[in-house]
Scaffold this motif. Structure first.
Motif, PDB file in Angstrom:
ATOM      1  N   THR A 100      -1.045 -21.546  61.335  1.00  0.00           N
ATOM      2  CA  THR A 100      -1.363 -21.457  59.681  1.00  0.00           C
ATOM      3  C   THR A 100      -2.090 -22.852  59.179  1.00  0.00           C
ATOM      4  OG1 THR A 100       1.130 -21.149  59.266  1.00  0.00           O
ATOM      5  CG2 THR A 100       0.276 -22.551  57.757  1.00  0.00           C
ATOM      6  N   VAL A 101      -2.143 -23.303  59.732  1.00  0.00           N
ATOM      7  CA  VAL A 101      -3.201 -24.325  60.137  1.00  0.00           C
ATOM      8  C   VAL A 101      -4.520 -24.452  60.313  1.00  0.00           C
ATOM      9  CG1 VAL A 101      -3.907 -26.411  61.309  1.00  0.00           C
ATOM     10  CG2 VAL A 101      -1.196 -26.299  61.222  1.00  0.00           C
ATOM     11  N   ALA A 102      -4.674 -23.456  61.217  1.00  0.00           N
ATOM     12  CA  ALA A 102      -5.968 -22.573  61.323  1.00  0.00           C
ATOM     13  C   ALA A 102      -6.482 -21.785  60.127  1.00  0.00           C
ATOM     14  CB  ALA A 102      -6.007 -21.436  62.349  1.00  0.00           C
ATOM     15  N   GLU A 103      -5.311 -20.896  59.724  1.00  0.00           N
ATOM     16  CA  GLU A 103      -6.016 -20.313  58.147  1.00  0.00           C
ATOM     17  C   GLU A 103      -6.195 -21.080  57.685  1.00  0.00           C
ATOM     18  OE1 GLU A 103      -2.448 -17.906  57.809  1.00  0.00           O
ATOM     19  OE2 GLU A 103      -3.545 -16.418  58.913  1.00  0.00           O
ATOM     20  N   ASN A 104      -5.595 -21.872  57.435  1.00  0.00           N
ATOM     21  CA  ASN A 104      -5.832 -23.137  55.662  1.00  0.00           C
ATOM     22  C   ASN A 104      -7.288 -24.050  56.075  1.00  0.00           C
ATOM     23  OD1 ASN A 104      -3.083 -22.790  54.776  1.00  0.00           O
ATOM     24  ND2 ASN A 104      -1.856 -25.065  55.945  1.00  0.00           N
ATOM     25  N   MET A 105      -7.085 -24.299  57.342  1.00  0.00           N
ATOM     26  CA  MET A 105      -9.052 -24.590  57.669  1.00  0.00           C
ATOM     27  C   MET A 105      -9.935 -23.562  57.535  1.00  0.00           C
ATOM     28  SD  MET A 105      -7.797 -27.197  60.571  1.00  0.00           S
ATOM     29  CE  MET A 105      -7.354 -28.945  60.562  1.00  0.00           C
ATOM     30  N   GLU A 106      -9.809 -22.818  57.737  1.00  0.00           N
ATOM     31  CA  GLU A 106     -10.413 -21.901  57.735  1.00  0.00           C
ATOM     32  C   GLU A 106     -11.185 -21.614  56.597  1.00  0.00           C
ATOM     33  OE1 GLU A 106     -11.212 -16.524  58.343  1.00  0.00           O
ATOM     34  OE2 GLU A 106      -9.643 -17.469  59.177  1.00  0.00           O
ATOM     35  N   GLU A 107      -9.877 -21.539  55.648  1.00  0.00           N
ATOM     36  CA  GLU A 107     -10.240 -21.065  54.217  1.00  0.00           C
ATOM     37  C   GLU A 107     -11.072 -22.516  53.385  1.00  0.00           C
ATOM     38  OE1 GLU A 107      -7.910 -21.112  49.866  1.00  0.00           O
ATOM     39  OE2 GLU A 107      -7.021 -21.408  51.407  1.00  0.00           O
ATOM     40  N   ILE A 108     -11.098 -23.630  53.497  1.00  0.00           N
ATOM     41  CA  ILE A 108     -12.074 -24.868  53.697  1.00  0.00           C
ATOM     42  C   ILE A 108     -13.591 -24.569  54.058  1.00  0.00           C
ATOM     43  CG2 ILE A 108     -12.231 -27.132  53.835  1.00  0.00           C
ATOM     44  CD1 ILE A 108      -9.642 -27.800  53.658  1.00  0.00           C
ATOM     45  N   PHE A 109     -12.868 -24.068  55.369  1.00  0.00           N
ATOM     46  CA  PHE A 109     -15.032 -24.495  55.337  1.00  0.00           C
ATOM     47  C   PHE A 109     -15.717 -23.399  55.285  1.00  0.00           C
ATOM     48  CE2 PHE A 109     -12.961 -25.808  60.060  1.00  0.00           C
ATOM     49  CZ  PHE A 109     -13.458 -27.226  59.114  1.00  0.00           C
ATOM     50  N   MET A 110     -15.022 -21.496  55.047  1.00  0.00           N
ATOM     51  CA  MET A 110     -15.473 -21.050  54.210  1.00  0.00           C
ATOM     52  C   MET A 110     -15.933 -20.997  52.752  1.00  0.00           C
ATOM     53  SD  MET A 110     -15.552 -18.505  56.468  1.00  0.00           S
ATOM     54  CE  MET A 110     -15.306 -19.791  57.810  1.00  0.00           C
ATOM     55  N   ARG A 111     -15.417 -21.557  52.217  1.00  0.00           N
ATOM     56  CA  ARG A 111     -15.172 -22.117  50.759  1.00  0.00           C
ATOM     57  C   ARG A 111     -16.873 -22.680  50.673  1.00  0.00           C
ATOM     58  NH1 ARG A 111     -10.494 -23.516  49.323  1.00  0.00           N
ATOM     59  NH2 ARG A 111     -10.846 -25.533  48.816  1.00  0.00           N
ATOM     60  N   LYS A 112     -16.934 -23.651  51.862  1.00  0.00           N
ATOM     61  CA  LYS A 112     -18.387 -24.849  52.017  1.00  0.00           C
ATOM     62  C   LYS A 112     -19.325 -24.131  52.148  1.00  0.00           C
ATOM     63  CE  LYS A 112     -15.406 -28.867  50.825  1.00  0.00           C
ATOM     64  NZ  LYS A 112     -14.139 -27.721  50.401  1.00  0.00           N
ATOM     65  N   ALA A 113     -19.257 -22.820  52.739  1.00  0.00           N
ATOM     66  CA  ALA A 113     -20.189 -22.154  53.940  1.00  0.00           C
ATOM     67  C   ALA A 113     -20.807 -21.618  52.886  1.00  0.00           C
ATOM     68  CB  ALA A 113     -19.750 -21.433  54.299  1.00  0.00           C
ATOM     69  N   GLU A 114     -19.788 -20.916  51.776  1.00  0.00           N
ATOM     70  CA  GLU A 114     -20.526 -20.468  50.707  1.00  0.00           C
ATOM     71  C   GLU A 114     -21.117 -20.366  49.971  1.00  0.00           C
ATOM     72  OE1 GLU A 114     -21.161 -16.846  48.613  1.00  0.00           O
ATOM     73  OE2 GLU A 114     -20.573 -16.448  50.390  1.00  0.00           O
ATOM     74  N   ALA A 115     -21.096 -22.196  49.172  1.00  0.00           N
ATOM     75  CA  ALA A 115     -21.914 -22.783  48.725  1.00  0.00           C
ATOM     76  C   ALA A 115     -23.132 -23.376  49.113  1.00  0.00           C
ATOM     77  CB  ALA A 115     -20.787 -24.922  48.372  1.00  0.00           C
ATOM     78  N   THR A 116     -23.348 -23.872  50.388  1.00  0.00           N
ATOM     79  CA  THR A 116     -24.690 -23.773  51.126  1.00  0.00           C
ATOM     80  C   THR A 116     -25.034 -22.760  51.279  1.00  0.00           C
ATOM     81  OG1 THR A 116     -23.314 -25.240  52.746  1.00  0.00           O
ATOM     82  CG2 THR A 116     -24.935 -24.603  53.147  1.00  0.00           C
ATOM     83  N   ARG A 117     -24.880 -21.406  51.052  1.00  0.00           N
ATOM     84  CA  ARG A 117     -25.556 -19.947  51.256  1.00  0.00           C
ATOM     85  C   ARG A 117     -25.778 -20.261  49.515  1.00  0.00           C
ATOM     86  NH1 ARG A 117     -21.427 -17.470  53.170  1.00  0.00           N
ATOM     87  NH2 ARG A 117     -22.775 -17.283  55.069  1.00  0.00           N
ATOM     88  N   ARG A 118     -24.763 -20.368  48.611  1.00  0.00           N
ATOM     89  CA  ARG A 118     -25.458 -20.329  47.448  1.00  0.00           C
ATOM     90  C   ARG A 118     -26.820 -21.482  46.902  1.00  0.00           C
ATOM     91  NH1 ARG A 118     -19.829 -19.363  45.824  1.00  0.00           N
ATOM     92  NH2 ARG A 118     -19.786 -21.738  45.972  1.00  0.00           N
ATOM     93  N   LEU A 119     -27.411 -22.815  48.046  1.00  0.00           N
ATOM     94  CA  LEU A 119     -27.852 -23.442  47.839  1.00  0.00           C
ATOM     95  C   LEU A 119     -29.311 -22.981  48.281  1.00  0.00           C
ATOM     96  CD1 LEU A 119     -25.905 -26.533  48.627  1.00  0.00           C
ATOM     97  CD2 LEU A 119     -27.480 -26.422  46.246  1.00  0.00           C
ATOM     98  N   VAL A 120     -29.278 -21.961  49.813  1.00  0.00           N
ATOM     99  CA  VAL A 120     -30.663 -21.573  50.223  1.00  0.00           C
ATOM    100  C   VAL A 120     -30.327 -20.481  49.240  1.00  0.00           C
ATOM    101  CG1 VAL A 120     -30.081 -20.225  52.197  1.00  0.00           C
ATOM    102  CG2 VAL A 120     -29.026 -21.642  52.428  1.00  0.00           C
ATOM    103  N   GLU A 121     -29.685 -19.298  48.543  1.00  0.00           N
ATOM    104  CA  GLU A 121     -30.799 -18.556  47.938  1.00  0.00           C
ATOM    105  C   GLU A 121     -31.442 -19.021  46.304  1.00  0.00           C
ATOM    106  OE1 GLU A 121     -26.954 -16.200  47.000  1.00  0.00           O
ATOM    107  OE2 GLU A 121     -26.794 -15.497  49.196  1.00  0.00           O
TER     108      GLU A 121
END
Length: 1098
Positions: A100-121
């Motif tokens: 559960t902890v890993a999944e919670n952290m994964e969700e945070i990391f993926m949201r931040k990565a998606e925000a960064t990807r939008r900046l790159v594009e």
């Protein structure tokens, strides 16, 4: 007759029974007497155990009565017992919890990565649409100049009015949520055409910054670091130079930039130390090597070889190998750079051969990065091209790149060095001054990034936990706990223009920060128990988060430690001597592990021994693994109670109730509307259906409501005591408090707030004293390890000052009378220290003499009386200055005897994050000033460096940095490993007496446990002088490693997992973009050349 005989028989039998009873009584009497006399005989000098036991009993009864009454512990125990039959006890499923902890952290990391990807594009699209214009004039908001005015009150150029408002989400800094600002390094021109063009097209990121923040309100800093050197940051914030007028921040030498821009690499640095490199050239060469080291990260490997007519490994121990480029190793090599001196002739061919051999052997053995390879050549010239060496070791594949750095102004050998770079897919740079170093070193990164750019691989990289102190200083960030550690997710930004495709142009790197605190909020702390915790590590085994990670140290203010970002898991979980846990987690395994551990609390002064079960797994999409530790016994169990919603909300919404600030009951960070809600407000809105979109932990909230109802009667109880004027007449008890397993706490003041002796308990100034993201309060933890029904007493330690004003007493509340019972709460009081001590002295004057005249008391000058706790710290002493001191420092001989007798035991602990003070003595340059002519020579040398470096933007930066480093070399705190003791009383020994031989004089002492507590009374005879006995201290001892062991530690490589992505070279790469020489002004050369010639001739 028969009846008479029966009566006489009964009389005889009665007399026999009475005789037996009398005999038994006489036996008991003599046994009692002998028992009473035994200690007297043992003590020989008249400290009877019976009297000390009487004192201990009197004090223990009095202080327990006070603690029990004012804490309300019996009432709280009863209230939980009333629900014993209706609650459900569950064993915590560690494997499920860590998932559960890993999944919670994964969700945070993926949201931040998606925000960064939008900046790159957005950045790549904006650059694609932009046409470079060397004459472009564009006014932008410069981070340093915004809101600055000139003498006439007008906005300065690149400044202008920039609206800033305080925002608690950004550490209470004043920010602009609509616009970003641009920071340009001090050594660069604000209006350079390359910078102006880059700033112009990157304005398109403002819209994306704002949109990202609207989508994910938990985002903090977003930014774009340009390959040209400027840094665009959102939200807009004012930057402030340091006392030298300098901002040392350059985005291109940040780890997130370097990791995103390049692939992992193996690097050998060759430094020319032939005679022609004397003086200024060697100084520049050292700085060049140091700057190259700055560009290497934890996924890189390196070595440094100095050469003249012979090859000299800068660290001889590491002959023929490479080491990981972590902070510790890089600093170790920097120390050795100062020992380089120039002499002889330079034979580059042998040095190149050695470098190629190391790189090829390391790569073939599957060690190191197993990715990119490079040789950095720092020299003042090469008389030939050494094509035979390149033909033998590097052609035709050219898998090892060559990066020559020509030191000095002469260009006679520039062609040879440039040819080497072009023939081996490298880049040539000429460095004439210290001011040129950083900009020229950075150029190699763009070459190393070409394959990744041409492949158009936007690899997502994640940094280790770090604190950017330069950024914190520029923002003038102030925090009681210092800057918050964070990790950064970053991605490279490429030029997508067709005409530049084979050039592989890196535009920069986009990124966003993730505070470690945000990750910790995802952990369901109530499921981990009192001593449980979550932790995470990187692919290199370094700690991302762990309650025992100490990134800061206190010396007037919070400062970061030098090697805080490369603390290995094995250095905090040091009991795992086989590295089983670390190896499994580095290799991203899922599994379990258990071991006996020693956990320090109270700033390392106390130790708790327990058995931990570990559960671990990987965090998908990242290089991180996460684990949870559950302590066996009460730490593995959780219970669920149930109350009505109305009753729970009623008792929760009370002024004396607080919830753990850093626990997540409802996630208020995911929506701008919810950000200003307290956790209690959010719970009410969630449960009443008025905010259905709130994300809340329903199970945790249900248990919070249960605890609120069960603990509610305590407030009425405490209020009743406070209103009863006959109670607490001298205001000795100041605060009553409680905490529960769900992070709920209640406090009640028995005195006015302004009359409190100490407010730390209410203000949480002492971080260990409250509920936090990674631990329960200290008073809760210690109470949980006491025998049920007893109190633990202590004087709080303060990191800022010795806090000796109050005593805390706390006790744990168990649900069931068995080992598996969860600890449901802890309750306690805060007393004035003088009130507590008066109770002790009063008890120690009692005796059982019929005439009331006591033969012995603590008032006598013949004895000394102490009250110590189970870890040996003094709570009461006749010498008030000893309060809070470790007993062994006051009575070393007695403490040694207690250790020998087993009343206390010494536990050896290790600190691999310690700092030791080191005096480095005078520098070499200081020694030269002893010679008058050398002083003139030194001054002229400094003048030459001044003239060569002078640049309005760069000189202050370099000078302040170099001077700061010189100053720090004299006396500094340096990382070290230490061993230190902690002490714990033996629970089974309640009382004992002993003698100490102090140079022929026998000194008696008695130690007696205080009932229902963690305290001991120690009474010591005062007639002998035992000052010759050394004190027993808790001072740490530095672990000194001999040279052989130091070498083994440097060579030893712990298991690590390489990054999945690697882009070492590309067949379409344009290798002819390989650098050019930098020519200085002839006027400047003519000015300084005579001075330089004079110095060299000397």
């Amino acid at each position: 007759m028969e009846r008479r005989m029966e009566r006489e028989g009964e009389t005889v039998r009665r007399m026999e029974r009475e005789g037996e009873i009398q005999a038994a009584l006489r036996l008991i009497f003599w046994f009692t007497l002998s028992s009473a006399l035994a200690p007297v005989c043992a003590s020989q000098h008249g400290i009877p155990l019976g009297v000390v036991k009487l004192w201990a009993s009197a004090f223990g009864g009095e202080i327990k009565s006070i603690s029990t009454k004012y804490s309300g512990s019996q009432l709280l125990q009863k209230k939980y017992k009333d629900h014993e039959r209706s609650v459900k006890i569950e064993e915590v499923d560690g494997a499920r919890l860590v998932k559960t902890v890993a999944e919670n952290m994964e969700e945070i990391f993926m949201r931040k990565a998606e925000a960064t990807r939008r900046l790159v594009e957005a950045a790549e699209e904006a650059h694609l649409q932009h046409e470079e214009n060397p004459d472009l004039q564009y006014e932008y908001f410069n981070a340093v100049l915004i809101n600055e005015v000139d003498e006439d009150g007008n906005s300065v150029e690149l400044g202008g009015e920039f609206l800033l408002e305080p925002n608690d989400h950004f550490n209470n800094l004043s920010v602009n949520l609509s616009l970003s600002v641009v920071q340009v390094p001090t050594n660069m021109y604000n209006k350079d055409p390359d910078i102006v063009n880059g700033v112009y097209w990157s304005e398109a990121l403002n819209k994306v910054f704002v949109d990202n923040f609207e989508r994910d309100p938990s985002l903090i800093w977003q930014y774009f670091g340009s390959a040209k050197g400027f840094f665009r940051q959102y939200p807009g914030v004012k930057w402030h130079p340091d006392e030298h007028g300098v901002i040392s921040f350059d985005c291109r030498n940040r780890k997130w930039y370097i990791q995103a821009a390049t692939s992992p690499k193996d690097v050998v640095i060759l430094v020319d130390v032939s005679g022609s490199m004397k003086g200024l050239r060697l100084t520049i060469a050292r700085q060049t090597v140091s700057s190259i080291l700055d560009t290497l990260g934890d996924d890189d490997f390196f070595n440094i070889i100095a050469y003249n007519q012979e090859i000299h490994y800068v660290e001889p121990c590491l002959n023929g190998t490479l080491v990981q480029a972590d902070r510790t190793n890089k600093d170790h090599f920097r120390e050795h750079l100062d020992k380089l001196f120039a002499k002889g002739i330079g034979l580059l061919g042998e040095a190149l051969t050695e470098a190629f051999t190391i790189l090829n052997e390391f790569n073939q053995a599957g060690r190191g990065s197993v990715c990119s390879r490079a040789i950095m050549l720092v020299t003042d010239g090469a008389t030939e091209m050494y094509d035979d060496v390149f033909a033998k070791y590097n052609w035709p594949e050219r898998k090892v790149r060559i990066f020559p750095y020509l030191i000095g102004r002469e260009s006679a050998f520039a062609d040879n060095l440039k040819w080497m770079a072009c023939a081996n897919k490298g880049y040539f740079s000429q460095i004439s001054t210290l001011a040129d170093v950083q900009e020229n070193v950075m150029r190699y990164l763009h070459v190393m990034s070409r394959p990744k750019v041409i492949d158009h691989e936007h690899d997502t990289v994640w940094t280790e936990a770090y604190v950017d102190s330069a950024l914190a200083q520029a923002h003038k960030l102030k925090s009681k706990r210092g800057p918050n550690p964070m990790t950064t997710v970053a991605m490279p930004v490429f030029s997508t223009k067709n005409e530049t495709k084979n050039q592989g142009i890196l535009l920069g790197v986009a990124g966003t920060d993730i505070p470690i605190q945000e990750l910790m909020k995802t952990v369901p702390k109530h499921k981990l128990g009192i001593h449980g915790y979550a932790f995470a590590i990187t692919n290199n085994g370094y700690i991302l988060m762990h309650p025992d990670l100490r990134p800061l140290y206190q010396e007037g203010q919070k400062r970061r430690k030098a090697h805080y970002s490369s603390v290995d898991l094995s250095e905090v979980e040091w009991e795992d001597t086989d590295d089983f846990l670390r190896t499994a987690m580095v290799n991203r395994k899922t599994g379990t592990f258990s071991m006996e551990v020693k956990r320090t609390v109270d700033k390392g002064k106390r130790v708790l021994s327990m058995h931990n079960d570990y559960y671990f797994t990987d965090i998908k999409g990242t290089p991180f693994s996460v684990g949870v530790a559950l302590s066996r016994g009460h730490g593995k169990y959780f219970f669920k109670g149930n109350v009505s919603l109305a009753a729970g909300l009623r008792d929760l919404d009370q002024p004396d109730v607080a919830l753990a600030h850093e626990w997540t009951y409802c996630n208020t960070d995911d929506n701008h509307e919810h950000r200003y809600l307290t956790q209690i407000q959010a719970i009410k809105l969630y449960l009443t259906g008025r905010k259905p979109h709130l994300k809340c932990d329903r199970e945790l909230i249900q248990q919070v409501l249960f605890d609120a109802v069960v603990t509610a009667p305590l407030e009425a109880y405490w209020t009743g005591l406070a209103l009863n004027k006959s109670e607490n007449p001298d205001k000795g008890v100041e605060i009553a408090f409680l905490g529960t397993r769900t992070g709920l706490s209640r406090t009640h003041l028995f005195v006015a707030a302004e009359q409190l002796t100490n407010e730390d308990l209410l203000t949480a100034d002492d971080y260990e004293g409250g509920f936090n993201a990674d631990h329960f309060p200290l008073w809760y933890k210690r109470a949980a390890e006491q025998v049920p029904g007893t109190f633990v007493y202590s004087i709080p330690f303060s990191s800022a000052r010795e806090n000796k004003s109050v005593v805390l007493a706390s006790t744990a509340i168990q649900l069931l009378d068995e080992r598996k019972s969860p600890i449901v709460a802890a309750v306690g009081i805060q007393m004035k220290l003088d009130f507590f001590q008066r109770k002790f002295w009063t008890a120690s004057r009692q005796c059982n003499a019929l005439d009331g005249k006591c033969s012995i008391s603590c008032d006598n000058e013949d004895i000394k009386c102490y009250l110590i706790d189970n870890n040996g710290f003094i709570l009461v002493s006749e010498d008030y200055s000893q309060t809070g001191l470790f007993f062994g420092e006051a009575e070393g001989a007695v403490m040694n005897k207690l250790l020998l007798m087993g009343s206390f035991k010494r536990i050896t602990l290790y600190d691999y994050q310690a700092l030791c003070r080191e005096y480095a003595g005078s520098s070499d340059s200081a020694h030269t000033l002893l010679d008058p002519f050398a002083a003139v020579k030194w001054l002229l040398g400094e003048l030459i460096i001044f003239l060569l470096e002078f640049n309005l933007y760069s000189w202050w930066n370099v000078d302040s940095t170099v001077n700061a480093e010189r100053a720090q070399r004299r006396t500094m705190l340096v990382p070290c490993d230490t061993e230190y003791p902690a002490f714990v009383s033996e629970r089974t020994i309640k009382e004992t007496a002993g003698n100490i031989d102090c140079e022929g004089c026998l000194r008696t002492f008695v130690i007696q446990q205080i009932p229902s507590s963690n305290l001991f009374m120690v009474v010591v005879e005062n007639k002998c002088d035992c000052s010759s006995s050394p004190p027993v201290t808790m001072e740490p001892i530095e672990i000194i490693y001999n040279e052989s062991l130091k070498c083994d530690r440097l060579k030893f490589q712990k298991d690590r997992k390489r990054p999945d992505s690697c882009h070492p070279f590309h067949p379409e790469e344009n290798a002819m973009e390989c650098g050019s020489a930098v020519i200085l002004s002839p006027t400047l050369v003519a000015t300084v050349f005579p001075f330089f010639t004079f110095l060299v001739s000397r």
